[in-house]
Write an enzyme that holds these catalytic residues in place. Sequence first.
Site, PDB file in Angstrom:
ATOM      1  N   ARG A  95      50.418  61.060  10.052  1.00 17.85           N
ATOM      2  CA  ARG A  95      50.070  60.285   8.855  1.00 17.85           C
ATOM      3  C   ARG A  95      48.742  59.571   9.022  1.00 17.85           C
ATOM      4  NH1 ARG A  95      56.379  58.445   8.280  1.00 17.85           N
ATOM      5  NH2 ARG A  95      56.997  60.238   7.004  1.00 17.85           N
ATOM      6  N   ILE A 140      45.990  62.085   8.215  1.00 14.50           N
ATOM      7  CA  ILE A 140      45.783  62.255   6.772  1.00 14.50           C
ATOM      8  C   ILE A 140      45.105  61.019   6.179  1.00 14.50           C
ATOM      9  CG2 ILE A 140      46.954  62.546   4.555  1.00 14.50           C
ATOM     10  CD1 ILE A 140      46.798  65.070   6.330  1.00 14.50           C
ATOM     11  N   VAL A 173      51.240  65.179   1.316  1.00 18.33           N
ATOM     12  CA  VAL A 173      51.493  65.766   2.631  1.00 18.33           C
ATOM     13  C   VAL A 173      51.840  64.701   3.663  1.00 18.33           C
ATOM     14  CG1 VAL A 173      50.023  67.768   2.200  1.00 18.33           C
ATOM     15  CG2 VAL A 173      49.031  65.700   3.212  1.00 18.33           C
ATOM     16  N   GLU A 174      52.503  65.126   4.739  1.00 22.26           N
ATOM     17  CA  GLU A 174      52.959  64.258   5.838  1.00 22.26           C
ATOM     18  C   GLU A 174      53.842  63.121   5.331  1.00 22.26           C
ATOM     19  OE1 GLU A 174      52.296  66.117   7.923  1.00 22.26           O
ATOM     20  OE2 GLU A 174      50.285  66.206   8.735  1.00 22.26           O
ATOM     21  N   GLY A 175      54.641  63.416   4.331  1.00 25.62           N
ATOM     22  CA  GLY A 175      55.506  62.412   3.719  1.00 25.62           C
ATOM     23  C   GLY A 175      54.849  61.849   2.483  1.00 25.62           C
TER      24      GLY A 175
END
Length: 383
Positions: free
Chosen positions: A244, A247, A363-365
């Site tokens: 995270r 990102i 993305v990534e949660g």
Amino acid sequence: MTVQRFFPSDEARAIVELARDIAEGELAPRVNEFEARGEFPREVLRKLGAAGFLGLPYPERYGGGGQPYEVYLQVLEELAYRWVVVAEAVSVHTLACFPVAEFGTDAQRERWLPQMVGGDTLGAYCLTEPSGGSDAASLSTKAVRDGDGFVVEGTKAFITHAGVADFHSVFARTGGPGARGVSCLVLPEGTPGVVPQRLEHKMGLSASPTAQIVFDGARVGSDCLVGEEGRGFSIAMAALNAGRLGIAACAVGLAQAACDYATQYARGRRQFGSPVIDFQGVGFMLADMATQISAARALVSHAARLRDAGRGFRVAAAQAKLFATDVAMRVTTDAVQVLGGYGYVSDHPVERYFREAKVLQIVEGTNQIQRLVISRALAQGGG
């Protein structure tokens, strides 16, 4: 981009400056052509790998850069400023290396990490499935014991580097339902039964290949199990905490590019006899953009420093990812507005920045998941 940075060492300064030079010389001249064709810049990634940028936060003894996470994130920001697809590719590759680097045995690290971080190979992180995105604990891909190994069956969705990845970090069910039944396996290069599907047609990141991957009887040895059997979910979540931040750094670089371009345009565009930046409606918008980007960068740096110090950073990473990607969406939206009609045509990059920013909130949660992480920490008396 003129950004005041703090470097922990002269080596760190040199690394970030090299990343900026490569971004300017290798990324900027290619971005428009490759995005228009939807072609993944594999050779650019090899050049970054040769320069040591595919293993920056991992130990030098295995071929990594041995750099603090804060330095790695500054590199990602520099790359994203010129081409977010490349920065995202480095971030995803670093994420794919994480299970072996952090949870692998010494033998697994010795066997795989040098080639993973050495620059020639590219990784994919295979967690999301067609029927389960945010609810990762409910995944249905199975890894069934078969003699001295596992056979993997199932489908993963929205996999970055599908069709171009050399190795895959895969999360599959080896036990019963829920998080405790999930394990992590590395499928090395050349594993039979790894079948990428057709590429997704996306709003943005056109040069980044994204697709489902079907695992059709993909067989690996028991030595490809990373960590203890049934510990895969905790490995996946630990990886995402670090991912995270990657990102978030990409979002800061993208937002900075949009702000700089809009500012330059507003200085040169004249209306009613004056540059439009002199009008408060535009000037104040740019001021807010610049301030939000600085705040996002500070959050990312704070979370990285916590990680580098060995302190808990899960909530800080969620806050950084949430804020930075929301900022990127606001800033790119406002950059289009500053350019007016010109912001809506592809002659100017802000329309691409706008499309690229959206996926960073997912993305990534998703950012709703980040809010859930933060709110639960607050409910438990943390935060």
